[in-house]
Design a protein around this motif. Structure first.
Motif, mmCIF file in Angstrom:
data_model
loop_
_atom_site.group_PDB
_atom_site.id
_atom_site.type_symbol
_atom_site.label_atom_id
_atom_site.label_comp_id
_atom_site.label_asym_id
_atom_site.label_seq_id
_atom_site.Cartn_x
_atom_site.Cartn_y
_atom_site.Cartn_z
ATOM 1 N N GLY A 50 56.566 3.856 -33.888
ATOM 2 C CA GLY A 50 56.727 5.170 -33.288
ATOM 3 C C GLY A 50 57.191 6.207 -34.295
ATOM 4 O O GLY A 50 57.036 6.055 -35.509
ATOM 5 N N GLU A 51 57.792 7.278 -33.787
ATOM 6 C CA GLU A 51 58.227 8.389 -34.625
ATOM 7 C C GLU A 51 59.428 7.985 -35.475
ATOM 8 O O GLU A 51 60.393 7.410 -34.968
ATOM 9 N N PRO A 52 59.399 8.274 -36.788
ATOM 10 C CA PRO A 52 60.554 7.945 -37.623
ATOM 11 C C PRO A 52 61.805 8.678 -37.132
ATOM 12 O O PRO A 52 61.735 9.855 -36.774
ATOM 13 N N GLY A 91 60.072 6.255 -42.508
ATOM 14 C CA GLY A 91 58.961 5.581 -41.842
ATOM 15 C C GLY A 91 58.964 4.084 -42.025
ATOM 16 O O GLY A 91 58.140 3.384 -41.413
#
Length: 364
Positions: free
Chosen positions: A221-223, A251
């Motif tokens: 998913g989103e860092p 990330g």
């Protein structure tokens, strides 16, 4: 007109060699650096390392604080982020032992609860045991640091393998693949090759060699905007002696176990299967402890370890008539301060007493 030879040679362009060369040049002392491979691609390799103040030896806590200041100076001088501002988290019984040492040294460190722990490392599974935060810790941006220091050397960096170092007529001779030079001063920072290179100088280093593996896992998913480093001595997730540091951008997270596999004198592995086993154990740990990561690694880093017998964070400098020989393990965080100390010694100011082998700096 021939350019005068520099008065100092540094053997090895890992983080310690590059730090030493930079410190010498800050003093106006010219230097030549020998490196047989890509700078920073040996024991200094990888995209991230942990910067932490926490150690068992109070002298190492003070040394780490000095290095942190130098990292800040490099960030300004070289135009890079040298250490992230995410902080360094430790969980487990080591908190009880090390937090008082940090507080005594005036380091900005404190206990944190499960809620703040989850905010600092949102990838971590639930944990409510002892935890602390070192505010000025973080992930060392290793690639940016190595690249900037190496590029600043220009043609002072010589791509050549050093075969021998010896005393000749009051100077120190360095024989490499393509040249023979003599210097008043030589600093040997050659990692696992250091004991071999200094044997002809009459030095026998008590370095214990081993091999190590570190894996990098992608964030699912989103860092997250904040991703502190992690040291886990808790055993809550099936392993102790685990460490992790974020790559730039958050990330991915590099994770390793402190355990190593032994090697013979000729550098062959005593048990080749052990490296694969350590990698498998790290991946299983990620599956249990860090559910915010994809458990299939995206990168692997194998490297040599050079450890002194008095502790995993042990550090010392040997001397032999114009030659300085640093050795130890976990040196990325200490390298900026160590480089300045070595430059001080080259400049005639003497070697700090704590760095002499008999001081057993970094003893557990």
């Amino acid at each position: 007109m021939r350019t005068p030879e520099p008065p100092v040679a540094v053997i090895g362009a890992g983080i310690v060699g590059l730090s030493t060369a930079h410190a010498l040049r800050e003093r106006g002392i010219e230097v030549r650096v020998y490196e047989q491979g890509v700078p920073g691609n040996g024991q200094s390799g990888g995209q991230s390392r942990i910067f932490r103040h926490a150690h068992d030896d109070p002298r190492m806590v003070a040394a780490a604080a000095r290095s942190r200041q130098v990292y800040d100076e490099w960030a300004a001088q070289l135009g890079i982020e040298a250490v992230s501002d995410d902080g360094a988290v430790a969980i487990g019984p080591s908190v009880e032992e090390r937090l008082p040492l940090l507080e005594d040294a005036g380091i900005d460190a404190r206990r944190i609860d499960a809620r703040e722990l989850a905010a600092r490392i949102p990838l971590l599974a639930g944990y409510d045991g002892p935890a602390m935060l070192d505010e000025r810790g973080g992930s060392i941006r290793t690639t940016a640091v190595i690249t900037a220091l190496a590029e600043s050397l220009g043609d002072r960096l010589v791509a050549d393998e050093v075969l021998s170092v010896r005393h000749v007529d009051g100077e120190v001779e360095v024989r490499s693949g393509g040249r023979t030079d003599r210097y008043p001063h030589v600093v040997v920072c050659a990692g696992r090759d250091t004991p071999r290179l200094v044997r002809d100088l009459g030095l026998t280093l008590p370095v214990e060699q081993a091999a190590h593996v570190r894996l990098t896992f992608a964030v699912e998913g989103e860092p997250p905007p904040v991703l502190a480093t992690l040291q886990d001595s808790s055993g809550a997730f099936g392993e102790t002696g685990v460490y992790a540091a974020a790559v730039p951008g958050h990330g991915a997270y590099a994770v390793g176990l402190s355990q190593t596999t032994g090697v013979r004198d000729d550098a062959s592995l005593l048990a080749p299967d052990e490296l694969a086993d350590l990698a498998d154990r790290a991946a299983r740990y990620v599956g249990r402890a860090l559910p915010g990561l994809d458990p299939d690694p995206i990168d692997v880093r194998h490297c040599w370890v050079t450890r002194l017998p008095w502790g995993d964070d042990g550090l010392a400098v040997w001397q032999a008539d114009g030659v300085l020989v640093p050795a130890g393990h976990n040196l990325f965080k200490q390298a900026p301060g160590l480089g300045r100390a070595l430059a001080d010694a080259v400049a005639g100011e003497g070697l700090a007493d704590d760095l002499r082998p008999e001081a057993r700096l970094g003893a557990s």
